[in-house]
Design a protein around this motif. Sequence first.
Motif, PDB file in Angstrom:
ATOM      1  N   THR A 103     -25.772 -26.278  12.977  1.00  0.00           N
ATOM      2  CA  THR A 103     -24.760 -26.678  13.962  1.00  0.00           C
ATOM      3  C   THR A 103     -23.389 -26.292  13.434  1.00  0.00           C
ATOM      4  O   THR A 103     -23.230 -25.943  12.253  1.00  0.00           O
ATOM      5  CB  THR A 103     -24.817 -28.189  14.209  1.00  0.00           C
ATOM      6  OG1 THR A 103     -24.492 -28.869  12.970  1.00  0.00           O
ATOM      7  CG2 THR A 103     -26.199 -28.622  14.673  1.00  0.00           C
ATOM      8  N   ALA A 104     -22.420 -26.330  14.325  1.00  0.00           N
ATOM      9  CA  ALA A 104     -21.067 -25.981  13.897  1.00  0.00           C
ATOM     10  C   ALA A 104     -20.599 -26.909  12.779  1.00  0.00           C
ATOM     11  O   ALA A 104     -19.897 -26.493  11.850  1.00  0.00           O
ATOM     12  CB  ALA A 104     -20.107 -26.042  15.090  1.00  0.00           C
ATOM     13  N   ALA A 105     -20.999 -28.193  12.884  1.00  0.00           N
ATOM     14  CA  ALA A 105     -20.579 -29.139  11.867  1.00  0.00           C
ATOM     15  C   ALA A 105     -21.396 -28.983  10.601  1.00  0.00           C
ATOM     16  O   ALA A 105     -20.921 -29.257   9.493  1.00  0.00           O
ATOM     17  CB  ALA A 105     -20.688 -30.578  12.398  1.00  0.00           C
ATOM     18  N   ALA A 106     -22.647 -28.566  10.772  1.00  0.00           N
ATOM     19  CA  ALA A 106     -23.514 -28.397   9.592  1.00  0.00           C
ATOM     20  C   ALA A 106     -24.243 -27.062   9.691  1.00  0.00           C
ATOM     21  O   ALA A 106     -25.440 -27.000   9.979  1.00  0.00           O
ATOM     22  CB  ALA A 106     -24.508 -29.555   9.507  1.00  0.00           C
ATOM     23  N   PRO A 107     -23.525 -25.956   9.511  1.00  0.00           N
ATOM     24  CA  PRO A 107     -24.141 -24.627   9.612  1.00  0.00           C
ATOM     25  C   PRO A 107     -25.128 -24.402   8.458  1.00  0.00           C
ATOM     26  O   PRO A 107     -24.937 -24.906   7.351  1.00  0.00           O
ATOM     27  CB  PRO A 107     -22.959 -23.675   9.538  1.00  0.00           C
ATOM     28  CG  PRO A 107     -21.906 -24.440   8.784  1.00  0.00           C
ATOM     29  CD  PRO A 107     -22.084 -25.882   9.142  1.00  0.00           C
ATOM     30  N   THR A 108     -26.191 -23.625   8.752  1.00  0.00           N
ATOM     31  CA  THR A 108     -27.217 -23.394   7.724  1.00  0.00           C
ATOM     32  C   THR A 108     -27.459 -21.910   7.437  1.00  0.00           C
ATOM     33  O   THR A 108     -27.488 -21.484   6.285  1.00  0.00           O
ATOM     34  CB  THR A 108     -28.550 -24.037   8.153  1.00  0.00           C
ATOM     35  OG1 THR A 108     -28.905 -23.565   9.448  1.00  0.00           O
ATOM     36  CG2 THR A 108     -28.426 -25.563   8.186  1.00  0.00           C
ATOM     37  N   ALA A 109     -27.695 -21.131   8.456  1.00  0.00           N
ATOM     38  CA  ALA A 109     -28.066 -19.728   8.243  1.00  0.00           C
ATOM     39  C   ALA A 109     -26.919 -18.944   7.659  1.00  0.00           C
ATOM     40  O   ALA A 109     -25.750 -19.133   8.028  1.00  0.00           O
ATOM     41  CB  ALA A 109     -28.491 -19.091   9.560  1.00  0.00           C
ATOM     42  N   THR A 110     -27.253 -18.031   6.719  1.00  0.00           N
ATOM     43  CA  THR A 110     -26.250 -17.231   6.037  1.00  0.00           C
ATOM     44  C   THR A 110     -26.485 -15.748   6.314  1.00  0.00           C
ATOM     45  O   THR A 110     -27.494 -15.332   6.903  1.00  0.00           O
ATOM     46  CB  THR A 110     -26.309 -17.468   4.524  1.00  0.00           C
ATOM     47  OG1 THR A 110     -27.567 -16.964   4.025  1.00  0.00           O
ATOM     48  CG2 THR A 110     -26.172 -18.958   4.192  1.00  0.00           C
ATOM     49  N   GLY A 157     -19.787 -22.060  12.025  1.00  0.00           N
ATOM     50  CA  GLY A 157     -19.121 -23.129  11.291  1.00  0.00           C
ATOM     51  C   GLY A 157     -17.727 -23.343  11.839  1.00  0.00           C
ATOM     52  O   GLY A 157     -17.277 -22.653  12.773  1.00  0.00           O
ATOM     53  N   THR A 158     -17.052 -24.313  11.234  1.00  0.00           N
ATOM     54  CA  THR A 158     -15.706 -24.647  11.690  1.00  0.00           C
ATOM     55  C   THR A 158     -14.648 -24.120  10.757  1.00  0.00           C
ATOM     56  O   THR A 158     -13.464 -24.084  11.081  1.00  0.00           O
ATOM     57  CB  THR A 158     -15.558 -26.172  11.809  1.00  0.00           C
ATOM     58  OG1 THR A 158     -15.880 -26.762  10.546  1.00  0.00           O
ATOM     59  CG2 THR A 158     -16.485 -26.725  12.875  1.00  0.00           C
ATOM     60  N   THR A 159     -15.046 -23.720   9.542  1.00  0.00           N
ATOM     61  CA  THR A 159     -14.072 -23.218   8.565  1.00  0.00           C
ATOM     62  C   THR A 159     -14.124 -21.706   8.567  1.00  0.00           C
ATOM     63  O   THR A 159     -15.156 -21.101   8.252  1.00  0.00           O
ATOM     64  CB  THR A 159     -14.393 -23.741   7.163  1.00  0.00           C
ATOM     65  OG1 THR A 159     -14.416 -25.181   7.186  1.00  0.00           O
ATOM     66  CG2 THR A 159     -13.340 -23.270   6.155  1.00  0.00           C
ATOM     67  N   ALA A 160     -12.981 -21.085   8.930  1.00  0.00           N
ATOM     68  CA  ALA A 160     -12.955 -19.642   9.097  1.00  0.00           C
ATOM     69  C   ALA A 160     -13.250 -18.918   7.799  1.00  0.00           C
ATOM     70  O   ALA A 160     -13.878 -17.852   7.787  1.00  0.00           O
ATOM     71  CB  ALA A 160     -11.607 -19.197   9.654  1.00  0.00           C
ATOM     72  N   THR A 192     -34.409 -13.238  16.282  1.00  0.00           N
ATOM     73  CA  THR A 192     -33.827 -14.107  17.299  1.00  0.00           C
ATOM     74  C   THR A 192     -33.004 -15.208  16.605  1.00  0.00           C
ATOM     75  O   THR A 192     -33.467 -15.820  15.618  1.00  0.00           O
ATOM     76  CB  THR A 192     -34.925 -14.752  18.161  1.00  0.00           C
ATOM     77  OG1 THR A 192     -35.739 -13.722  18.720  1.00  0.00           O
ATOM     78  CG2 THR A 192     -34.325 -15.593  19.273  1.00  0.00           C
ATOM     79  N   PHE A 193     -31.807 -15.457  17.120  1.00  0.00           N
ATOM     80  CA  PHE A 193     -30.932 -16.513  16.584  1.00  0.00           C
ATOM     81  C   PHE A 193     -31.097 -17.762  17.440  1.00  0.00           C
ATOM     82  O   PHE A 193     -31.046 -17.691  18.674  1.00  0.00           O
ATOM     83  CB  PHE A 193     -29.479 -16.056  16.579  1.00  0.00           C
ATOM     84  CG  PHE A 193     -29.214 -14.880  15.661  1.00  0.00           C
ATOM     85  CD1 PHE A 193     -29.017 -15.073  14.310  1.00  0.00           C
ATOM     86  CD2 PHE A 193     -29.212 -13.577  16.172  1.00  0.00           C
ATOM     87  CE1 PHE A 193     -28.789 -13.995  13.466  1.00  0.00           C
ATOM     88  CE2 PHE A 193     -28.993 -12.500  15.328  1.00  0.00           C
ATOM     89  CZ  PHE A 193     -28.789 -12.694  13.982  1.00  0.00           C
ATOM     90  N   ARG A 194     -31.323 -18.919  16.739  1.00  0.00           N
ATOM     91  CA  ARG A 194     -31.505 -20.178  17.430  1.00  0.00           C
ATOM     92  C   ARG A 194     -30.589 -21.246  16.819  1.00  0.00           C
ATOM     93  O   ARG A 194     -30.392 -21.296  15.572  1.00  0.00           O
ATOM     94  CB  ARG A 194     -32.947 -20.656  17.329  1.00  0.00           C
ATOM     95  CG  ARG A 194     -33.934 -19.853  18.139  1.00  0.00           C
ATOM     96  CD  ARG A 194     -33.627 -20.002  19.624  1.00  0.00           C
ATOM     97  NE  ARG A 194     -34.567 -19.221  20.431  1.00  0.00           N
ATOM     98  CZ  ARG A 194     -34.396 -19.013  21.728  1.00  0.00           C
ATOM     99  NH1 ARG A 194     -33.327 -19.488  22.338  1.00  0.00           N
ATOM    100  NH2 ARG A 194     -35.265 -18.300  22.402  1.00  0.00           N
ATOM    101  N   ALA A 195     -30.033 -22.079  17.704  1.00  0.00           N
ATOM    102  CA  ALA A 195     -29.204 -23.194  17.218  1.00  0.00           C
ATOM    103  C   ALA A 195     -30.112 -24.258  16.629  1.00  0.00           C
ATOM    104  O   ALA A 195     -31.292 -24.360  16.972  1.00  0.00           O
ATOM    105  CB  ALA A 195     -28.380 -23.769  18.362  1.00  0.00           C
ATOM    106  N   GLY A 196     -29.570 -25.050  15.704  1.00  0.00           N
ATOM    107  CA  GLY A 196     -30.338 -26.146  15.138  1.00  0.00           C
ATOM    108  C   GLY A 196     -30.985 -25.763  13.834  1.00  0.00           C
ATOM    109  O   GLY A 196     -30.815 -24.671  13.293  1.00  0.00           O
ATOM    110  N   SER A 197     -31.772 -26.718  13.325  1.00  0.00           N
ATOM    111  CA  SER A 197     -32.394 -26.553  12.019  1.00  0.00           C
ATOM    112  C   SER A 197     -33.800 -25.995  12.154  1.00  0.00           C
ATOM    113  O   SER A 197     -34.474 -26.167  13.177  1.00  0.00           O
ATOM    114  CB  SER A 197     -32.454 -27.913  11.303  1.00  0.00           C
ATOM    115  OG  SER A 197     -31.159 -28.450  11.121  1.00  0.00           O
ATOM    116  N   ALA A 198     -34.252 -25.361  11.118  1.00  0.00           N
ATOM    117  CA  ALA A 198     -35.612 -24.797  11.108  1.00  0.00           C
ATOM    118  C   ALA A 198     -36.625 -25.927  11.103  1.00  0.00           C
ATOM    119  O   ALA A 198     -36.391 -26.979  10.483  1.00  0.00           O
ATOM    120  CB  ALA A 198     -35.795 -23.916   9.884  1.00  0.00           C
TER     121      ALA A 198
END
Length: 756
Positions: free
Chosen positions: A247-254, A186-189, A211-217
Amino acid sequence: MSGIVLSASVRQNLLSLQSTADLLATTQSRLSTGKSVNSALDNPTNFFTAQSLDNRASDINNLLDGIANGVQVLQAANTGITSLQKLIDSAKSIANQALQTTVGYSTKSNVSTTISGATAADLRGTTSYASNTALSSVLYSGAAGGTTAATGTTTLGATQGTFSNAVAVNAADGTTAVTGTMTLIGTTAATKIGTAPADGDTLTVNGKTITFRAGSAPAAAAVPSGSGVSGNLVTDGSGNTTVYLGTAAAPTATVNDVLTAIDLASGVQTSTITNGAATIGAASGATPSSMAAGIVTLKSSAGADVSVTGKADLLKAFGLTTATGGGNATATATRTTSSTSLGALITDGSTLNVDDKVITFKNAPVPGSANAPAIPTGFGVSGNVLTDGNGNSTVYLQTGNVSDVLNAIDLATGVQTATIAANGAATLAAASGQIASSINASGQLKLSTGINADLSITGTGNALNALGLAGNTGTASAFSAARTSGIGGISGKTLTFTSFNGGTAVDVTFGDGTNGTVKTLDQLNSKLQANNLSATIDANGLLTISTTNDYASSTIGSSAAGGAIGGTLTSSLTFSTASTPVQDVVAQTSRANLVNQYNNILQQIDSTAQDSSFNGVNLLNGDQLKLVFDETAKSSLSITGVTYNSKGLGLAALTSGVDFIDNAATNKVLTNLNAASSTLRSEASALGSNLTIVQVRQDFNKNLINVLQTGSSNLTLADTNVEAANSQALSTRQSIAVSALSLANQSQQSVLQLLR
């Protein structure tokens, strides 16, 4: 003439001339006869001695013709014997051909009985087996002190292990504690972890991969076949998971997504996949991993410790290590044993190979239970055991216990069987006459071997050691135990046969093959052979005792042949009535033809013996030959003839249907032929010896005649050289005497002339 007066000189010359004429006549007689002694007047002693020698030589010479005839008689007999021997050999060939001809009976006399389970290697019949019991080393629970015996309910799994980092892990701004809801990128620390995973980064958990993947499921319809999506996670149902970061603008995984992925890999949580969608839930009795106020609580499952390996910076961001950098670090959570669990825990993936069946220990919830996969088709579940119904099983470590292991072992040995219902439930039951394995009060596994095979257990991983099957020292690579075996059905029983066709009566005691007992078919045949019997056995245990080819025409137990059956075996087994032999028409016809050929040979033996004569004397037809070797008949040889026709040789004509009908009858004929052959050889030797004597004496007589004639000649023969010289001298002397007489006459006439 008395008036004639001769002068003295004339008279003297006439006497001289007369004497010379006489001597000349004698000399001419000697020259003409070649003898110096022609009459007793010549030399009475030499004349009569020579005459005696010549007479003896003549007498002996007269005997030579008889001796020569005797030699021919002997040679004729020898020629006959040679021919008879060839005929005997031809008869032997016919008899041997009968032996090699197909047995004259399509079925020989036999008796039979069925011995259940008997084979050629063991005639005693089916060996009975009983299940035996074998004990393992003592199993202890995880209670303090390590001396409490385990029980059937002692669990294979243990208390979940926990990894807790007491130091709060701040977020990227260095002040905010990490929580489960913080994103990975994300962009917010303040709302993400300090070190974000990059696309393609991985964590390895108990051999499973995150495995870590960019993008949405992806949507459920787009996931790979067999996998399922749940939120930001796509799992394959076996513990391998992909975490989609967004994505950095819309992070999903926690952070919670990562902890769930770790739990899926460790077995703390499980997933049920339906049409591409995964439903995730905690395994029975398990507490999932969590994150709160900067403290991560990482949980292992009850069935296995957990080990998480990844980049040190990423693990540090989750509070799982204090290490930093791009290299790998590892965080672990180790289970703890208790009084309810085994003191020695079985590792995930370990196996037991029991009588060639495989028992696998797996860290997962039991199929069909809450939040667990469905039971596979064709399998059934009983307790914490998944079985294929054929003895291969999986024991689930998270909730399984010692009794589950014993059930799995029993399924492999056949001590228990599984009936699988349509809903996947397996019902276990002890096989007929079998007692299920158990654990005794001392904590030892009491394993039943079953009756199908001796018990044999090998393993991989630490299963043998954890279950006390590796021996007292824990180093054995296998555990084995033999079944209890019984003895075959006829062991100790005796079978008897009285003498069959002159054979040796047989007493056969069945046993283990030692101390004279019989176990195998070969051993039985060794016993029966001396009594002209043989045995066979088929795949169904039918033991058949029949006559040998030598006595194919005889019936076992008949009054003529003998071989009555008896013994204690007849009280437990029923033998069939002895069958009578069944003639083979083709074979018997062939043997009948051989009988005719044999009889033709005998006729030739008779005619040959009758024709072996010379000059009316036949030494093979009972005649006697007497030979005289000297003139006084004091030296002679008498040879008594033999009668060597077929009867004289002990051979009789054969009868079709009686002789040559089996090998025994044929062997009797061969015995007689061999005896006849020996008789001929013996007589040939005797004739040869006599012939040698006669020939030696014949040569002796010839030489003796020569000696006698030479001696006679030495006494009477004249020396022609001497006699010729005498004749010449006498002729000269006669000529001189004639001249002297003429001179004497002239002288006398001259005187008469003076008187005139």
